[in-house]
Scaffold this active site. Structure first.
Site, PDB file in Angstrom:
ATOM      1  CG  ASP A   1     -13.073   4.125   7.638  1.00 34.27           C
ATOM      2  OD1 ASP A   1     -14.298   4.343   7.481  1.00 34.27           O
ATOM      3  OD2 ASP A   1     -12.247   4.272   6.726  1.00 34.27           O
TER       4      ASP A   1
ATOM      5  CE  LYS B   1      -3.512   2.069   3.027  1.00 34.72           C
ATOM      6  NZ  LYS B   1      -4.229   1.839   4.302  1.00 34.72           N
TER       7      LYS B   1
END
Length: 293
Positions: free
Chosen positions: A113, A20
């Site tokens: 989240d 990532k």
């Protein structure tokens, strides 16, 4: 944030990894630092494992174990589904992962989240919680936390992140997001949809509550008999999304409810933002505020 890339480590041995990457000015790299410091503490079967990281100027990289089957949203939202996921398998795994974040480390980890895009599935479709960019660390004895700004995804954020007068931000904030996630899995749809056949179905949690309260089954496509039985535990999701944070169960209690006898579960009060009489104008305004679609 750029999408994760599938790569092999330089040695060429071992399994694939997910890289990532982000290009962030040094002064704005707090999200990256937060994710590294938090996920490095976690070792749980239902939380994605951080293998390493790299910083080179403004280029930041996180290296995770590779999740072969991608994110959960691909399997519950698309028009055509080729894989049928086990509800009990998914519900229990995610609940245990979140419970570990809240109680299993030397510091309490609040994710902030929880949503389908951040649940990754391995080769056996085991759920793994990912993306800790918005997560915060707190002492385990702190039930209430202080935030300078709200974070999360519209449609999954708990009401106390918007309205300070209805409750304090705490681990119960993640519990709310988990409840919304359960409902989206059961209905194979986002929690709000302006394209529902009936206005009463636009806000899905209200519709689920009404169905359960009236003793009706929640219709599901391509579900096994066991899944249909287990989805009745949407009553747990209705408890998770209560407006008053005091009324929401802690995640360890959620695990007990999911693994226990369905007949022993009691119906919760009506969930928050439940319009008594919804019309088209109200629906548009509700969607504008609480949905990300």
């Amino acid at each position: 944030m750029e999408p994760s890339l599938k790569r092999k480590l330089r040695s060429g041995s071992g399994p694939f990894v997910a890289v990532k990457m982000t290009h962030t000015p040094k002064a704005s790299g707090q999200e990256f630092v937060s994710e590294v410091s938090i996920i490095g503490r976690i070792h749980h079967v239902n939380v994605v494992r951080l293998i390493g990281f790299c910083v080179e100027g403004s280029k930041h990289s996180l290296v995770f174990e590779f999740m072969l089957n991608g994110s959960l949203d691909k399997y519950i939202f698309p028009q055509e589904r080729t894989v049928s996921l086990s509800y009990k398998h998914m519900f229990d795994g995610m609940a245990r992962g979140i419970d570990y974040l809240h109680r299993g480390c030397n510091m309490q980890i609040l994710h902030f989240d929880i949503k389908p895009h951040n649940i990754l599935l391995d080769e056996y479709f085991n759920p793994n919680i990912s993306d800790f960019g918005l997560a915060k660390l707190y002492p385990t004895d702190d039930s209430i936390v202080g935030l300078t700004a709200a974070g999360g995804t519209m449609g999954h954020m708990a009401p106390e992140l918007f309205y300070k007068n209805i409750g304090e931000v705490s681990y119960k904030t993640d519990v709310y997001s988990y409840g919304i996630l359960l409902m989206e899995m059961a209905g194979r749809r986002k929690n709000m949809s302006p394209f529902a056949h009936h206005l009463s179905q636009i806000y899905f949690p209200t519709w689920v509550y009404n169905q359960l309260n009236e003793g009706n089954d929640i219709e599901m496509e391509d579900a096994s008999k066991e899944d249909r039985r287990f989805v009745k535990k949407m009553i747990v999701a209705s408890w998770c999304i209560q407006m008053n944070t005091v009324d929401r169960p802690a995640m360890n209690k959620v695990v007990e409810m999911l693994e226990g006898d369905i007949e022993l579960l009691h119906n919760p009060p009506r969930p928050f933002i439940a319009p008594r009489e919804i019309n088209a104008g109200d629906a548009i305004e509700t969607i504008r505020i609480f949905s990300d679609i």
